[in-house]
Design a protein around this motif. Structure first.
Motif, PDB file in Angstrom:
ATOM      1  N   UNK A   1       0.834  -1.197   0.000  1.00  0.00           N
ATOM      2  CA  UNK A   1       0.000   0.000   0.000  1.00  0.00           C
ATOM      3  C   UNK A   1       0.862   1.236   0.000  1.00  0.00           C
ATOM      4  N   UNK A   2       0.296   2.311  -0.340  1.00  0.00           N
ATOM      5  CA  UNK A   2       1.121   3.510  -0.402  1.00  0.00           C
ATOM      6  C   UNK A   2       0.383   4.695   0.147  1.00  0.00           C
ATOM      7  N   UNK A   3       1.150   5.627   0.660  1.00  0.00           N
ATOM      8  CA  UNK A   3       0.590   6.895   1.154  1.00  0.00           C
ATOM      9  C   UNK A   3       0.825   7.952   0.102  1.00  0.00           C
ATOM     10  N   UNK A   4      -0.141   8.789  -0.116  1.00  0.00           N
ATOM     11  CA  UNK A   4       0.052   9.877  -1.075  1.00  0.00           C
ATOM     12  C   UNK A   4      -0.494  11.166  -0.522  1.00  0.00           C
ATOM     13  N   UNK A   5       0.108  12.225  -0.891  1.00  0.00           N
ATOM     14  CA  UNK A   5      -0.423  13.541  -0.532  1.00  0.00           C
ATOM     15  C   UNK A   5      -0.987  14.155  -1.782  1.00  0.00           C
ATOM     16  N   UNK A   6      -2.262  14.457  -1.734  1.00  0.00           N
ATOM     17  CA  UNK A   6      -2.847  15.055  -2.920  1.00  0.00           C
ATOM     18  C   UNK A   6      -2.762  16.539  -2.804  1.00  0.00           C
ATOM     19  N   UNK A   7      -1.675  17.100  -3.261  1.00  0.00           N
ATOM     20  CA  UNK A   7      -1.513  18.552  -3.250  1.00  0.00           C
ATOM     21  C   UNK A   7      -1.809  19.033  -4.655  1.00  0.00           C
ATOM     22  N   UNK A   8      -3.091  19.147  -4.951  1.00  0.00           N
ATOM     23  CA  UNK A   8      -3.474  19.604  -6.274  1.00  0.00           C
ATOM     24  C   UNK A   8      -3.097  21.044  -6.425  1.00  0.00           C
ATOM     25  N   UNK A   9      -3.365  21.366  -7.461  1.00  0.00           N
ATOM     26  CA  UNK A   9      -3.035  22.712  -7.729  1.00  0.00           C
ATOM     27  C   UNK A   9      -3.542  23.527  -6.593  1.00  0.00           C
ATOM     28  N   UNK A  10      -4.155  23.843  -6.354  1.00  0.00           N
ATOM     29  CA  UNK A  10      -4.524  24.722  -5.319  1.00  0.00           C
ATOM     30  C   UNK A  10      -3.364  25.582  -4.985  1.00  0.00           C
ATOM     31  N   UNK A  11      -2.699  25.484  -5.811  1.00  0.00           N
ATOM     32  CA  UNK A  11      -1.672  26.302  -5.770  1.00  0.00           C
ATOM     33  C   UNK A  11      -2.020  27.433  -5.576  1.00  0.00           C
ATOM     34  N   UNK A  12      -2.462  28.545  -5.203  1.00  0.00           N
ATOM     35  CA  UNK A  12      -2.768  29.799  -4.947  1.00  0.00           C
ATOM     36  C   UNK A  12      -3.066  30.466  -6.037  1.00  0.00           C
ATOM     37  N   UNK A  13      -3.890  30.845  -6.408  1.00  0.00           N
ATOM     38  CA  UNK A  13      -4.374  31.399  -7.630  1.00  0.00           C
ATOM     39  C   UNK A  13      -4.927  32.766  -7.314  1.00  0.00           C
ATOM     40  N   UNK A  14      -4.172  33.856  -7.292  1.00  0.00           N
ATOM     41  CA  UNK A  14      -4.641  35.187  -7.010  1.00  0.00           C
ATOM     42  C   UNK A  14      -3.589  36.203  -7.347  1.00  0.00           C
ATOM     43  N   UNK A  15      -4.013  37.336  -7.833  1.00  0.00           N
ATOM     44  CA  UNK A  15      -3.103  38.430  -8.112  1.00  0.00           C
ATOM     45  C   UNK A  15      -3.867  39.437  -8.895  1.00  0.00           C
ATOM     46  N   UNK A  16      -3.473  40.690  -8.803  1.00  0.00           N
ATOM     47  CA  UNK A  16      -4.175  41.707  -9.570  1.00  0.00           C
ATOM     48  C   UNK A  16      -3.214  42.569 -10.339  1.00  0.00           C
ATOM     49  N   UNK A  17      -3.682  43.034 -11.466  1.00  0.00           N
ATOM     50  CA  UNK A  17      -2.830  43.890 -12.281  1.00  0.00           C
ATOM     51  C   UNK A  17      -2.728  45.260 -11.641  1.00  0.00           C
ATOM     52  N   UNK A  18      -1.514  45.769 -11.546  1.00  0.00           N
ATOM     53  CA  UNK A  18      -1.332  47.090 -10.959  1.00  0.00           C
ATOM     54  C   UNK A  18      -2.090  48.125 -11.777  1.00  0.00           C
ATOM     55  N   UNK A  19      -2.624  49.137 -11.074  1.00  0.00           N
ATOM     56  CA  UNK A  19      -3.409  50.126 -11.798  1.00  0.00           C
ATOM     57  C   UNK A  19      -2.505  50.928 -12.720  1.00  0.00           C
ATOM     58  N   UNK A  81      -1.616  28.997 -10.033  1.00  0.00           N
ATOM     59  CA  UNK A  81      -2.004  27.585 -10.191  1.00  0.00           C
ATOM     60  C   UNK A  81      -0.765  26.737 -10.479  1.00  0.00           C
ATOM     61  N   UNK A  82       0.293  26.973  -9.721  1.00  0.00           N
ATOM     62  CA  UNK A  82       1.596  26.371 -10.028  1.00  0.00           C
ATOM     63  C   UNK A  82       1.603  24.860  -9.946  1.00  0.00           C
ATOM     64  N   UNK A  83       0.695  24.259  -9.194  1.00  0.00           N
ATOM     65  CA  UNK A  83       0.672  22.810  -9.067  1.00  0.00           C
ATOM     66  C   UNK A  83      -0.237  22.155 -10.100  1.00  0.00           C
ATOM     67  N   UNK A  84      -0.818  22.944 -10.945  1.00  0.00           N
ATOM     68  CA  UNK A  84      -1.772  22.433 -11.928  1.00  0.00           C
ATOM     69  C   UNK A  84      -1.372  22.885 -13.320  1.00  0.00           C
TER      70      UNK A  84
END
Length: 275
Positions: A1-19, A81-84
Motif C-alpha cells: 500500500x502507499x501513502x500519497x499527498x494530494x496537493x493539487x493545484x490549489x496552488x494559490x491562484x490570485x493576483x491583480x494587475x497594478x493600476x 495555479x503552479x501545481x496544476x
C-alpha cells in the motif's frame, strides 16, 4: 500500500494587475486621472464525490480551487495555479471542468494501480484525496494563499501538507525572499534554528508538551519558499516529515522584522509600514 499527498493545484491562484494611468494625450488645462484599480473578485469551484469500489473500500475526492475572473495576466495565473500545469482555461467553467477531470483520473488510477489486490481489502476503509486553495489575506497589495492537500491509500496514517504563497498584486508577481530581505539564506537558517520552539506544535507525551527542537530530523532548517508574513513576522511553514517527525505535525517558525533589521528592502518596509 502507499501513502500519497494530494496537493493539487490549489496552488494559490490570485493576483491583480497594478493600476495603470491613462496615457491619452491631454491639453495643459486637462488633468490626467489615474484609473481606479479593478476590484479583485474572488470566486471558487468545488468537487466533492465518492465511489464504492468494493463492499469494504470507498474512494472519496474533494477539491476546491479559487477563481479570479478579473485577473488576466497569464504568467501570474500560471504562478497562482503552479501545481496544476494542465490548466489552460482559467475561467470558472474551465477550472470546474479541470476538477471534474482530476476526480475521474484519481478514481480510475487508484482502481487500476491496485486492481491485483484491491479485492483483498476486507475491513471498511475510506481512501481519499483532498486539496483546497484558501485566500488567507490581502493586505497592502500582498495576497496570501494557502494550498492544503491530504490523502490516504492504506497504511498507518494519512498524509498532509501545506504550501504558502504570497503574490504582489501591485507588480503582478509571486513574492520571493529577495523582495523582502537581502539577508543571506545561511543567516536566515541560523535564525530559524534559534526560533524553532517559538511556536510549538502542541505535541504531547507523558511528560507534557514536546518541543519542536526535540523532534527535528535535520541539522539545518532550510529557508524555503514556503513562507508568508503579517505585520510582525515572516513565517516559514514546514509540512510533516519535512524537517521533523510526523508526530510533530506541521511546524511554523517566525522570523521577526527585528531579526531582519537592516536587511529589509525599502519597498517592502514602506508598503508594510515597518519602522
Amino acid at each position: 500500500m502507499k501513502n500519497t499527498i494530494a496537493l493539487l493545484a490549489l496552488s494559490s491562484f490570485l493576483a491583480v494587475t497594478a493600476c495603470k494611468k491613462d496615457k491619452t494625450t491631454v491639453s495643459v488645462s486637462e488633468k490626467t486621472e489615474a484609473q481606479a484599480p479593478e476590484k479583485l473578485i474572488v470566486d471558487s469551484v468545488k468537487v466533492n464525490d465518492s465511489v464504492k469500489v468494493t463492499d469494504s473500500l470507498k474512494l472519496s475526492f474533494t477539491s476546491k480551487l479559487l477563481v479570479f475572473p478579473t485577473l488576466k495576466d497569464k504568467e501570474l495565473l500560471d504562478s497562482i495555479y503552479f501545481q496544476n500545469e494542465k490548466i489552460k482555461d482559467f475561467s470558472k467553467a474551465g477550472l470546474q471542468a479541470y476538477l471534474d477531470n482530476e476526480k475521474n483520473t484519481y478514481f480510475n488510477s487508484v482502481k487500476n494501480d491496485n486492481k491485483d489486490w484491491i479485492s483483498d481489502v476486507t475491513y471498511a476503509q475510506n481512501w481519499y484525496s483532498s486539496s483546497h486553495m484558501n485566500l488567507i489575506s490581502n493586505t497592502n497589495g500582498y495576497m496570501h494563499i494557502q494550498y492544503t492537500g491530504s490523502g490516504y491509500e492504506g497504511g498507518a496514517h494519512d498524509n498532509y501538507g501545506f504550501s504558502e504563497r504570497v503574490f504582489d498584486l501591485k507588480n503582478s508577481k509571486k513574492v520571493e525572499l529577495k523582495d523582502i530581505t537581502s539577508m543571506p539564506k545561511s543567516k536566515i537558517e541560523s535564525i530559524l534554528m534559534k526560533n524553532i520552539d517559538k511556536i510549538n506544535s502542541g505535541t504531547m507525551d507523558g511528560d507534557g508538551e514536546v518541543k519542536n527542537s526535540e523532534m527535528l530530523l535535520v541539522d539545518k532548517i532550510p529557508a524555503s519558499d514556503n513562507f508568508y508574513f503579517d505585520d510582525k513576522n515572516l513565517y516559514f511553514h514546514y509540512s510533516p516529515y519535512e524537517i521533523a517527525a510526523f508526530a510533530a505535525g506541521d511546524i511554523t517558525i517566525p522570523v521577526s522584522w527585528e531579526d531582519l533589521k537592516g536587511t529589509l528592502t525599502a519597498e517592502f518596509k514602506e508598503r508594510m509600514k515597518i519602522k
